[in-house]
Structures are given as structure tokens and as C-alpha cells.
Design a protein around this motif. Structure first.
Motif, mmCIF file in Angstrom:
data_model
loop_
_atom_site.group_PDB
_atom_site.id
_atom_site.type_symbol
_atom_site.label_atom_id
_atom_site.label_comp_id
_atom_site.label_asym_id
_atom_site.label_seq_id
_atom_site.Cartn_x
_atom_site.Cartn_y
_atom_site.Cartn_z
ATOM 1 N N VAL A 8 18.912 49.643 56.534
ATOM 2 C CA VAL A 8 18.763 49.258 55.147
ATOM 3 C C VAL A 8 17.530 49.970 54.600
ATOM 4 O O VAL A 8 16.517 50.056 55.285
ATOM 5 C CB VAL A 8 18.604 47.720 55.040
ATOM 6 C CG1 VAL A 8 18.285 47.304 53.635
ATOM 7 C CG2 VAL A 8 19.864 47.046 55.534
ATOM 8 N N PRO A 9 17.587 50.495 53.367
ATOM 9 C CA PRO A 9 16.416 51.151 52.800
ATOM 10 C C PRO A 9 15.206 50.226 52.790
ATOM 11 O O PRO A 9 15.329 49.013 52.740
ATOM 12 C CB PRO A 9 16.853 51.485 51.365
ATOM 13 C CG PRO A 9 18.345 51.510 51.417
ATOM 14 C CD PRO A 9 18.731 50.514 52.465
ATOM 15 N N SER A 10 14.038 50.810 52.791
ATOM 16 C CA SER A 10 12.814 50.047 52.974
ATOM 17 C C SER A 10 12.323 49.332 51.734
ATOM 18 O O SER A 10 11.406 48.532 51.817
ATOM 19 C CB SER A 10 11.701 50.978 53.458
ATOM 20 O OG SER A 10 11.382 51.911 52.439
ATOM 21 N N PHE A 15 8.736 50.620 55.621
ATOM 22 C CA PHE A 15 9.484 50.445 56.862
ATOM 23 C C PHE A 15 10.858 49.908 56.534
ATOM 24 O O PHE A 15 11.107 49.449 55.428
ATOM 25 C CB PHE A 15 8.750 49.538 57.854
ATOM 26 C CG PHE A 15 8.474 48.148 57.338
ATOM 27 C CD1 PHE A 15 9.358 47.121 57.586
ATOM 28 C CD2 PHE A 15 7.326 47.881 56.604
ATOM 29 C CE1 PHE A 15 9.111 45.844 57.110
ATOM 30 C CE2 PHE A 15 7.079 46.600 56.129
ATOM 31 C CZ PHE A 15 7.968 45.588 56.384
ATOM 32 N N THR A 16 11.766 50.008 57.490
ATOM 33 C CA THR A 16 13.124 49.553 57.252
ATOM 34 C C THR A 16 13.433 48.344 58.124
ATOM 35 O O THR A 16 12.791 48.114 59.136
ATOM 36 C CB THR A 16 14.145 50.665 57.584
ATOM 37 O OG1 THR A 16 13.993 51.028 58.954
ATOM 38 C CG2 THR A 16 13.942 51.865 56.687
ATOM 39 N N VAL A 17 14.416 47.600 57.696
ATOM 40 C CA VAL A 17 14.937 46.501 58.496
ATOM 41 C C VAL A 17 16.167 47.053 59.204
ATOM 42 O O VAL A 17 17.133 47.424 58.551
ATOM 43 C CB VAL A 17 15.318 45.294 57.614
ATOM 44 C CG1 VAL A 17 15.981 44.212 58.447
ATOM 45 C CG2 VAL A 17 14.102 44.752 56.891
ATOM 46 N N PRO A 18 16.134 47.139 60.538
ATOM 47 C CA PRO A 18 17.289 47.687 61.254
ATOM 48 C C PRO A 18 18.532 46.819 61.066
ATOM 49 O O PRO A 18 18.481 45.612 61.262
ATOM 50 C CB PRO A 18 16.851 47.678 62.716
ATOM 51 C CG PRO A 18 15.381 47.483 62.705
ATOM 52 C CD PRO A 18 15.050 46.773 61.433
ATOM 53 N N LEU A 27 24.147 43.493 63.276
ATOM 54 C CA LEU A 27 22.960 42.934 63.902
ATOM 55 C C LEU A 27 21.756 43.315 63.057
ATOM 56 O O LEU A 27 21.463 44.498 62.882
ATOM 57 C CB LEU A 27 22.794 43.455 65.332
ATOM 58 C CG LEU A 27 21.505 43.059 66.053
ATOM 59 C CD1 LEU A 27 21.377 41.545 66.162
ATOM 60 C CD2 LEU A 27 21.450 43.709 67.426
ATOM 61 N N VAL A 28 21.087 42.300 62.513
ATOM 62 C CA VAL A 28 19.915 42.487 61.659
ATOM 63 C C VAL A 28 18.703 41.975 62.428
ATOM 64 O O VAL A 28 18.684 40.818 62.841
ATOM 65 C CB VAL A 28 20.065 41.692 60.336
ATOM 66 C CG1 VAL A 28 18.872 41.920 59.434
ATOM 67 C CG2 VAL A 28 21.368 42.050 59.644
ATOM 68 N N THR A 29 17.716 42.834 62.624
ATOM 69 C CA THR A 29 16.534 42.457 63.380
ATOM 70 C C THR A 29 15.331 42.394 62.456
ATOM 71 O O THR A 29 14.913 43.425 61.914
ATOM 72 C CB THR A 29 16.270 43.463 64.518
ATOM 73 O OG1 THR A 29 17.440 43.548 65.329
ATOM 74 C CG2 THR A 29 15.096 43.020 65.370
ATOM 75 N N LEU A 30 14.792 41.195 62.259
ATOM 76 C CA LEU A 30 13.612 41.021 61.416
ATOM 77 C C LEU A 30 12.368 41.048 62.291
ATOM 78 O O LEU A 30 12.329 40.403 63.336
ATOM 79 C CB LEU A 30 13.686 39.693 60.657
ATOM 80 C CG LEU A 30 14.913 39.485 59.766
ATOM 81 C CD1 LEU A 30 14.808 38.149 59.046
ATOM 82 C CD2 LEU A 30 15.070 40.622 58.770
ATOM 83 N N GLN A 31 11.356 41.786 61.845
ATOM 84 C CA GLN A 31 10.098 41.903 62.587
ATOM 85 C C GLN A 31 8.943 41.627 61.638
ATOM 86 O O GLN A 31 8.916 42.159 60.533
ATOM 87 C CB GLN A 31 9.936 43.319 63.156
ATOM 88 C CG GLN A 31 10.971 43.694 64.182
ATOM 89 C CD GLN A 31 10.792 42.950 65.491
ATOM 90 O OE1 GLN A 31 9.680 42.678 65.915
ATOM 91 N NE2 GLN A 31 11.900 42.605 66.120
ATOM 92 N N GLY A 32 7.999 40.818 62.080
ATOM 93 C CA GLY A 32 6.797 40.569 61.284
ATOM 94 C C GLY A 32 7.097 39.848 59.989
ATOM 95 O O GLY A 32 8.071 39.111 59.868
ATOM 96 N N GLU A 33 6.256 40.099 58.994
ATOM 97 C CA GLU A 33 6.380 39.438 57.704
ATOM 98 C C GLU A 33 7.359 40.188 56.812
ATOM 99 O O GLU A 33 7.314 41.405 56.705
ATOM 100 C CB GLU A 33 5.005 39.385 57.025
ATOM 101 C CG GLU A 33 4.996 38.589 55.746
ATOM 102 C CD GLU A 33 3.614 38.517 55.130
ATOM 103 O OE1 GLU A 33 3.533 38.158 53.947
ATOM 104 O OE2 GLU A 33 2.631 38.835 55.810
#
Length: 137
Positions: A8-10, A15-18, A27-33
Motif C-alpha cells: 500500500v502506498p505510504s 514507509f509503507t504498510v506491507p 496479509l496486512v502487517t502493522l508495525q509501530g505507530e
């Protein structure tokens, strides 16, 4: 819409959300805030990907998220509601105990979201068609 790597565009945050497609599941991987604007963009992008790729499930991995506030909780519930309208089920995976406690303290129930302890169990839940947490004790 996705970038060249399928992510997904950033939304301008650097940064991007994979978002990976694994067969009929995103599969959506959220990292950090996840900033508010980025969360809203993610919601729109996931909904569009479901519609265009005709996947039947979405796994949102929040194991890398330390805090889920009321806004992000609402966005996650809205992603699940949008996915359901497009005939896809959503499973939230990897919730940390502190996040679960916070959500309970905020009174957030995340309607429409099933949960799993990890991504592997979430994938199993979607591929076997089980409905964890609905109507069972």
C-alpha cells in the motif's frame, strides 16, 4: 492501488504498510505507530484491494503494534465491516495482552473482527472456514 512491490502506498509518511496476497487472503502487517491519516488511507486501500482481487479473507497482524487507541480500534472495525460487505472475513492476529487490556478499558469491542493469537492461526481460521469467537463461550 498498490506500489511496485505490492505494498500500500505510504501516504507521505516515508514507509509503507506491507499488504501481501497469499492465495485468497490478504496479509496486512502493522508495525509501530500508525498515524490517523495513514490508518484511513490503509482502510481505503484494503477495501479497494478486496474488491479488485476478490480475496475472501484479510489477516491484520498487529503483533508489532504497542498501542491501539480508540481511533485505530474504530478503523480496524471499519476495515472488517467494509471487508464483510465485499464478502471477505477479517481476522486480527497477534494482539499483545497490554493492547487487549487497553481495548477493554476503552470499552472497544471491535465488532466484526475475529481474533487469533498469531498469523498462522488466523490463516487456518480463514482457510478452514471456522468462525472463532462468534456465539461461542
Amino acid at each position: 492501488m498498490t506500489g511496485p512491490s505490492g505494498n500500500v502506498p505510504s501516504s507521505g509518511h516515508g514507509f509503507t504498510v506491507p499488504v501481501l496476497r497469499l492465495g485468497d487472503i490478504l496479509l496486512v502487517t502493522l508495525q509501530g505507530e500508525l498515524h490517523d491519516g495513514m490508518a484511513e488511507q490503509l482502510q481505503q486501500d484494503i477495501t479497494e484491494r478486496i474488491a479488485h482481487t476478490r480475496v475472501t479473507g484479510v489477516v491484520i497482524d498487529i503483533s508489532g503494534v504497542d498501542i491501539v487507541d480508540s481511533f485505530l480500534g474504530r478503523v480496524l472495525a471499519e476495515i472488517a465491516a467494509g471487508a464483510e460487505l465485499l464478502a471477505a472475513r477479517t481476522v486480527l492476529a497477534g494482539m499483545r495482552p497490554a493492547v487487549a487490556i487497553t481495548l477493554v478499558e476503552l470499552g472497544l469491542t471491535l465488532p466484526g473482527l475475529r481474533t487469533a493469537l498469531d498469523v498462522e492461526r488466523a490463516m487456518e481460521l480463514l482457510t478452514t472456514g471456522e468462525r472463532q469467537g462468534e456465539g461461542s463461550p
